[in-house]
Design an enzyme around this catalytic site. Structure first.
Site, PDB file in Angstrom:
ATOM      1  N   GLY A  18       0.809  -1.226   0.000  1.00  0.00           N
ATOM      2  CA  GLY A  18       0.000   0.000   0.000  1.00  0.00           C
ATOM      3  C   GLY A  18       0.836   1.266   0.000  1.00  0.00           C
ATOM      4  CG  ASN A  96       0.988   1.358   4.767  1.00  0.00           C
ATOM      5  OD1 ASN A  96       0.755   2.135   5.700  1.00  0.00           O
ATOM      6  ND2 ASN A  96       0.651   1.637   3.513  1.00  0.00           N
ATOM      7  CE1 TYR A 163      -8.583   1.336   9.543  1.00  0.00           C
ATOM      8  CE2 TYR A 163      -8.748   2.291  11.724  1.00  0.00           C
ATOM      9  CZ  TYR A 163      -8.051   2.126  10.548  1.00  0.00           C
ATOM     10  OH  TYR A 163      -6.826   2.734  10.377  1.00  0.00           O
TER      11      TYR A 163
HETATM   12  P1  NAD Z   1      -4.378   5.518   1.885  1.00  0.00           P
HETATM   13  O1  NAD Z   1      -5.801   5.237   1.512  1.00  0.00           O
HETATM   14  O2  NAD Z   1      -3.841   6.886   1.691  1.00  0.00           O
HETATM   15  O3  NAD Z   1      -3.417   4.455   1.162  1.00  0.00           O
HETATM   16  C1  NAD Z   1      -3.709   3.077   1.210  1.00  0.00           C
HETATM   17  C2  NAD Z   1      -2.933   2.363   0.140  1.00  0.00           C
HETATM   18  O4  NAD Z   1      -3.260   0.962   0.217  1.00  0.00           O
HETATM   19  C3  NAD Z   1      -3.294   2.808  -1.289  1.00  0.00           C
HETATM   20  O5  NAD Z   1      -2.125   2.996  -2.047  1.00  0.00           O
HETATM   21  C4  NAD Z   1      -4.147   1.660  -1.831  1.00  0.00           C
HETATM   22  O6  NAD Z   1      -4.050   1.504  -3.241  1.00  0.00           O
HETATM   23  C5  NAD Z   1      -3.525   0.474  -1.096  1.00  0.00           C
HETATM   24  N1  NAD Z   1      -4.429  -0.680  -1.000  1.00  0.00           N
HETATM   25  C6  NAD Z   1      -5.755  -0.690  -0.690  1.00  0.00           C
HETATM   26  N2  NAD Z   1      -6.238  -1.947  -0.751  1.00  0.00           N
HETATM   27  C7  NAD Z   1      -5.187  -2.752  -1.083  1.00  0.00           C
HETATM   28  C8  NAD Z   1      -5.047  -4.156  -1.294  1.00  0.00           C
HETATM   29  N3  NAD Z   1      -6.091  -4.983  -1.181  1.00  0.00           N
HETATM   30  N4  NAD Z   1      -3.827  -4.638  -1.611  1.00  0.00           N
HETATM   31  C9  NAD Z   1      -2.755  -3.812  -1.751  1.00  0.00           C
HETATM   32  N5  NAD Z   1      -2.846  -2.476  -1.582  1.00  0.00           N
HETATM   33  C10 NAD Z   1      -4.039  -1.958  -1.250  1.00  0.00           C
HETATM   34  O7  NAD Z   1      -4.280   5.078   3.434  1.00  0.00           O
HETATM   35  P2  NAD Z   1      -3.308   5.618   4.593  1.00  0.00           P
HETATM   36  O8  NAD Z   1      -4.042   6.645   5.378  1.00  0.00           O
HETATM   37  O9  NAD Z   1      -1.971   5.909   4.047  1.00  0.00           O
HETATM   38  O10 NAD Z   1      -3.267   4.324   5.536  1.00  0.00           O
HETATM   39  C11 NAD Z   1      -2.198   3.398   5.485  1.00  0.00           C
HETATM   40  C12 NAD Z   1      -2.339   2.470   6.687  1.00  0.00           C
HETATM   41  O11 NAD Z   1      -2.279   3.227   7.894  1.00  0.00           O
HETATM   42  C13 NAD Z   1      -3.660   1.698   6.729  1.00  0.00           C
HETATM   43  O12 NAD Z   1      -3.435   0.397   7.209  1.00  0.00           O
HETATM   44  C14 NAD Z   1      -4.475   2.488   7.714  1.00  0.00           C
HETATM   45  O13 NAD Z   1      -5.473   1.727   8.334  1.00  0.00           O
HETATM   46  C15 NAD Z   1      -3.411   2.936   8.683  1.00  0.00           C
HETATM   47  N6  NAD Z   1      -3.767   4.094   9.480  1.00  0.00           N
HETATM   48  C16 NAD Z   1      -4.108   5.281   8.887  1.00  0.00           C
HETATM   49  C17 NAD Z   1      -4.459   6.358   9.690  1.00  0.00           C
HETATM   50  C18 NAD Z   1      -4.860   7.683   9.101  1.00  0.00           C
HETATM   51  O14 NAD Z   1      -5.385   8.522   9.851  1.00  0.00           O
HETATM   52  N7  NAD Z   1      -4.638   7.938   7.820  1.00  0.00           N
HETATM   53  C19 NAD Z   1      -4.453   6.231  11.079  1.00  0.00           C
HETATM   54  C20 NAD Z   1      -4.097   5.013  11.640  1.00  0.00           C
HETATM   55  C21 NAD Z   1      -3.742   3.956  10.844  1.00  0.00           C
END
Ligand code: NAD
Length: 259
Positions: A18, A96, A163
């Site tokens: 990701g 991720n 989630y």
């Molecule tokens: P984002 O949506 O900006 O990016 C997610 C990425 O994952 C994208 O590039 C997407 O194409 C890829 N993806 C989605 N489904 C996929 C799959 N089945 N296989 C491979 N790739 C896939 O998300 P983000 O905010 O950067 O979040 C990244 C991680 O951090 C996630 O696990 C999220 O739960 C976690 N997180 C985010 C936050 C936040 O506030 N943004 C907070 C806590 C945890």
């Protein structure tokens, strides 16, 4: 070795799932700046290629984008094989990739529930299994799972039981793999970020001012995190600097879970 040298990743190979955008891309940039070659394993190949080009130009390391759906065991296994074929080893894995769906538990379809659990929890298991096998053969590795503070507390006001549950599972997967694989010289840790501004949360920042205000009010630092604010902990956990750390959870949340 000087402490700064312990953070260097020269000649290492790191897979980040990701990493086409958001937190994954920012952490990939950090590992690349420290010298690691990078594999971007993302379902969105177009964005993964664009991110690869950007990181390559910024840092000069090798960056390989591979189309990977973390819920597809066959694709995941092929990805791990391809990385070994190209680089002959895998030093670091960041699980991720993740999604969120806000739906009240009493109304959520089973299909949506399974989709979140599949990507956020089954995905890290499948990728850890495929890559872990290679790391066991090598007798070394560092795995970092991206959980969330939502794996430690039930976030409000948004309804997101799937989630929260998936991210709590990621924390226990981390501890379980850390316990099983320490004997193979593999560290497994998790980062639990608070609210960060990325594509994942953009719709809420753009369309739900009231909810975003609640989030800020509940965060002692009073603001969301920026993707680059995970880079320090990412580099620490990927590198030799964390040589005695495994099975641990690192919250990076502006103090949210301190209250
Ligand atoms: P984002 O949506 O900006 O990016 C997610 C990425 O994952 C994208 O590039 C997407 O194409 C890829 N993806 C989605 N489904 C996929 C799959 N089945 N296989 C491979 N790739 C896939 O998300 P983000 O905010 O950067 O979040 C990244 C991680 O951090 C996630 O696990 C999220 O739960 C976690 N997180 C985010 C936050 C936040 O506030 N943004 C907070 C806590 C945890």
């Amino acid at each position: 070795m000087s402490v700064l040298n312990k953070f260097k990743l020269d000649s290492k190979v790191s897979i980040i799932t990701g990493a086409a955008m958001g937190l994954g891309k920012s952490m990939a940039q950090a590992l690349a700046e420290a010298g690691s070659d990078i594999v971007i394993a993302d379902i969105n190949l177009k964005e993964a290629k664009a991110a690869a080009e950007e990181i390559r130009n910024q840092t000069g390391v090798k960056v390989l984008p591979i189309k990977t759906d973390v819920t597809n065991e066959n694709e995941v296994n092929l990805m791990a094989d391809k990385v070994i074929e190209r680089f002959e080893k895998i030093d670091v894995l960041f699980n991720n990739a993740g999604i969120t769906i806000h739906e009240k538990a009493e109304e959520m379809s089973f299909a949506d529930w399974k989709k979140v659990i599949d990507i956020n929890l089954n995905g890290p298991f499948l990728v850890s299994k495929a890559v872990g096998k290679k790391m066991i053969q090598q007798k070394s590795g560092s795995i970092v799972n991206i959980s969330s503070m939502s794996g430690l507390i039930a976030n409000t006001p948004q309804p997101q039981s799937s989630y929260n549950t998936s991210k709590a599972g990621v924390i226990m997967l981390t501890k379980s793999l850390a316990s099983e694989w320490a004997k193979h010289n593999i560290k497994v840790n998790t980062i639990a970020p608070g609210y960060m501004q990325t594509e994942l949360t953009r719709p809420f920042y753009e369309e739900n001012a009231e909810m975003v205000k609640t989030w800020a009010d509940m965060t002692p630092m009073g603001r969301p995190g920026k993707p680059e604010e995970l880079q320090g902990i990412a580099l620490y956990l990927a590198s030799e600097a964390s040589s005695f750390v495994t099975g641990s959870v690192f919250t990076v949340d502006g103090g949210y879970t301190a209250w």
